[in-house]
Design a protein around this motif. Structure first.
Motif, PDB file in Angstrom:
ATOM      1  N   GLY A 185       0.803  -1.213   0.000  1.00 39.88           N
ATOM      2  CA  GLY A 185       0.000   0.000   0.000  1.00 39.88           C
ATOM      3  C   GLY A 185       0.834   1.259   0.000  1.00 39.88           C
ATOM      4  O   GLY A 185       2.061   1.223  -0.097  1.00 39.88           O
ATOM      5  N   GLY A 186       0.141   2.375   0.129  1.00 38.91           N
ATOM      6  CA  GLY A 186       0.774   3.686   0.003  1.00 38.91           C
ATOM      7  C   GLY A 186       1.391   4.216   1.271  1.00 38.91           C
ATOM      8  O   GLY A 186       1.336   5.428   1.533  1.00 38.91           O
TER       9      GLY A 186
ATOM     10  N   SER B 273       3.268   8.761  -1.437  1.00 34.52           N
ATOM     11  CA  SER B 273       2.924   7.911  -0.290  1.00 34.52           C
ATOM     12  C   SER B 273       3.088   8.646   1.035  1.00 34.52           C
ATOM     13  O   SER B 273       3.710   9.701   1.112  1.00 34.52           O
ATOM     14  CB  SER B 273       3.817   6.667  -0.287  1.00 34.52           C
ATOM     15  N   THR B 274       2.523   8.074   2.066  1.00 28.55           N
ATOM     16  CA  THR B 274       2.697   8.569   3.431  1.00 28.55           C
ATOM     17  C   THR B 274       3.919   7.889   4.043  1.00 28.55           C
ATOM     18  O   THR B 274       4.072   6.671   3.919  1.00 28.55           O
ATOM     19  CB  THR B 274       1.444   8.274   4.279  1.00 28.55           C
ATOM     20  N   VAL B 275       4.785   8.683   4.666  1.00 29.43           N
ATOM     21  CA  VAL B 275       6.031   8.147   5.230  1.00 29.43           C
ATOM     22  C   VAL B 275       5.944   8.138   6.756  1.00 29.43           C
ATOM     23  O   VAL B 275       5.595   9.161   7.368  1.00 29.43           O
ATOM     24  CB  VAL B 275       7.250   8.968   4.772  1.00 29.43           C
TER      25      VAL B 275
ATOM     26  N   CYS C   7      -0.955  10.046   0.408  1.00 29.55           N
ATOM     27  CA  CYS C   7      -2.263   9.548  -0.033  1.00 29.55           C
ATOM     28  C   CYS C   7      -3.038   8.855   1.090  1.00 29.55           C
ATOM     29  O   CYS C   7      -4.263   8.764   1.025  1.00 29.55           O
ATOM     30  CB  CYS C   7      -2.084   8.608  -1.226  1.00 29.55           C
ATOM     31  N   ILE C   8      -2.358   8.345   2.100  1.00 25.80           N
ATOM     32  CA  ILE C   8      -3.030   7.738   3.259  1.00 25.80           C
ATOM     33  C   ILE C   8      -3.042   8.762   4.392  1.00 25.80           C
ATOM     34  O   ILE C   8      -1.984   9.191   4.835  1.00 25.80           O
ATOM     35  CB  ILE C   8      -2.308   6.452   3.732  1.00 25.80           C
ATOM     36  N   PRO C   9      -4.227   9.181   4.855  1.00 26.32           N
ATOM     37  CA  PRO C   9      -4.291  10.205   5.909  1.00 26.32           C
ATOM     38  C   PRO C   9      -3.556   9.780   7.172  1.00 26.32           C
ATOM     39  O   PRO C   9      -3.551   8.600   7.547  1.00 26.32           O
ATOM     40  CB  PRO C   9      -5.804  10.341   6.167  1.00 26.32           C
ATOM     41  N   ALA C  10      -2.934  10.759   7.845  1.00 28.39           N
ATOM     42  CA  ALA C  10      -2.182  10.485   9.067  1.00 28.39           C
ATOM     43  C   ALA C  10      -3.071   9.841  10.129  1.00 28.39           C
ATOM     44  O   ALA C  10      -2.637   8.937  10.850  1.00 28.39           O
ATOM     45  CB  ALA C  10      -1.580  11.776   9.602  1.00 28.39           C
TER      46      ALA C  10
END
Length: 371
Positions: A241-242, A333-335, A353-356
């Protein structure tokens, strides 16, 4: 209203030039000049009859050109023709006020929509607000229509295309590839000189680390990194996933297949690893081993959301681009920093792209299960 209209035209012209739409940019800037002239005429009551007639003729040619671009630009040129008529009637002191109000209202709506569409589409790199298709198309031979591509550009749905990009990467080339977020530049971790080339292509600061992509979590298990049960559980919930996880770096990366590129990925102490949720990219990684990955855009500019953007912006510096159409996301992406997951939890380094909030929700759920 006239001053605001002139400013909106200037903004739309600037954005059109930024997107390499030179006709659109020239048209908007020309119309901005007309707005200014119209405003000056209203204020100074000067006579511009000859200029109005000349612009009527000039704008007629712009109407023909605009019809081969998009509907919004065509409507704008038609509205500007009406405004020029208002201009002419005013200089002849025969302009009906209701006609002027209607024309300015129509033009204002078109201007604000055109500027909003240009701004939105420029920011996100894709057509979120429609500008409409061209009404006139110029027929040309196939040879004339096809411009030579600056690099090898195979289709992602073809096995031969995937093999072509894999062969290039395995020989030390840098290629543009699709991911489950936005397009990326890829280099084999076995070729440190290719990773160095990525920095030059993007004009990326050396202090910014590059992450690696692997095809599945089992590859990571086989390398036996010193990862706690909590971190394994968290990664099992976010991969594929992202979301990219930053973890402690170590010699185990060489067992993963990173090889000679060990010192050129991540930082001295940590490395970001991601497992993409895109079948074509997973197959490519299976053919090449771990890939060093960074977004396919000049450093500091918007992400590339279509292979055409990659080819146009960086194609002349690449050996190949794997063409897969529009990307699934418009942001990267989210890191997540997981280096101290057992002591103090996780930290969101970059929200993508993935909310915190969703990432933290997953972590809390995993942590509660582990207790």
């Amino acid at each position: 209203l006239i001053l605001v209209g002139g400013f909106v035209q200037l903004l739309a012209g600037f954005l059109a030039f930024r997107k390499y739409d030179h006709l659109g940019g020239a048209a908007f800037l020309t119309f901005s000049a007309l707005w200014g002239s119209y405003g000056a005429t209203k204020v100074l009551s000067a006579g511009f009859t000859t200029g109005s007639v000349a612009f009527l003729v000039l704008n007629a040619f712009l109407i023909i050109l605009a019809s081969s671009f998009n509907v919004v630009l065509l409507c704008l040129t038609l509205a500007m023709e009406l405004l020029t008529v208002c201009f002419l009637l005013f200089t002849l002191e025969n302009l009906p006020l209701p006609f002027e109000i209607v024309v300015l209202s129509i033009l204002s709506v078109i201007c604000f929509y055109g500027a909003a569409a240009s701004l939105t589409n420029c920011m996100f790199g894709k057509d979120l607000l429609l500008m409409g298709p061209p009404l006139l198309t110029v027929q040309s031979s196939r040879k004339d229509r096809e411009e030579p591509l600056p690099c090898v550009c195979p289709k992602s749905h073809l096995t031969s295309g995937l093999r072509t990009i894999a062969e290039l990467l395995n020989t030390g080339a840098v290629c543009g590839v699709p991911t489950d977020t936005v397009y990326a530049l890829a280099a084999s971790c076995k070729h440190p000189q290719a990773i160095e080339k990525v920095y030059r292509i993007k004009d990326r600061p050396q202090e910014k680390p590059i992450c690696i992509f692997i095809s599945n979590l089992e590859q990571l298990r086989a390398a036996a990194p010193p990862i706690s049960p909590l971190l394994w559980e968290f990664m099992e919930n976010v991969y594929p996933g992202g979301i990219g996880c930053i973890i402690q770096k170590g010699e185990w990366l060489k067992k993963l297949g990173v090889g000679a590129g060990y010192s050129r990925v991540g930082t001295q102490d940590s490395i970001m690893i991601r497992v993409p949720d895109l079948t074509v990219l997973v197959h490519l990684i299976d053919m090449t081993g771990p890939l060093a990955i960074t977004s396919a855009n000049p450093s500091g500019e918007v992400d590339s959301t279509h292979h055409d953007m990659v080819i146009r912006r960086l194609g002349h510096k690449l050996e190949g681009v794997l063409c897969d159409g529009e990307s699934d996301e418009v942001v990267a992406s989210t890191v997540v920093n997981c280096t101290r997951i057992d002591e103090s939890g996780i930290t969101i380094v970059r929200e993508g792209c993935i909310p915190a909030g969703k990432v933290m929700q997953i972590f809390e759920k995993v942590k509660n299960r582990a207790v």
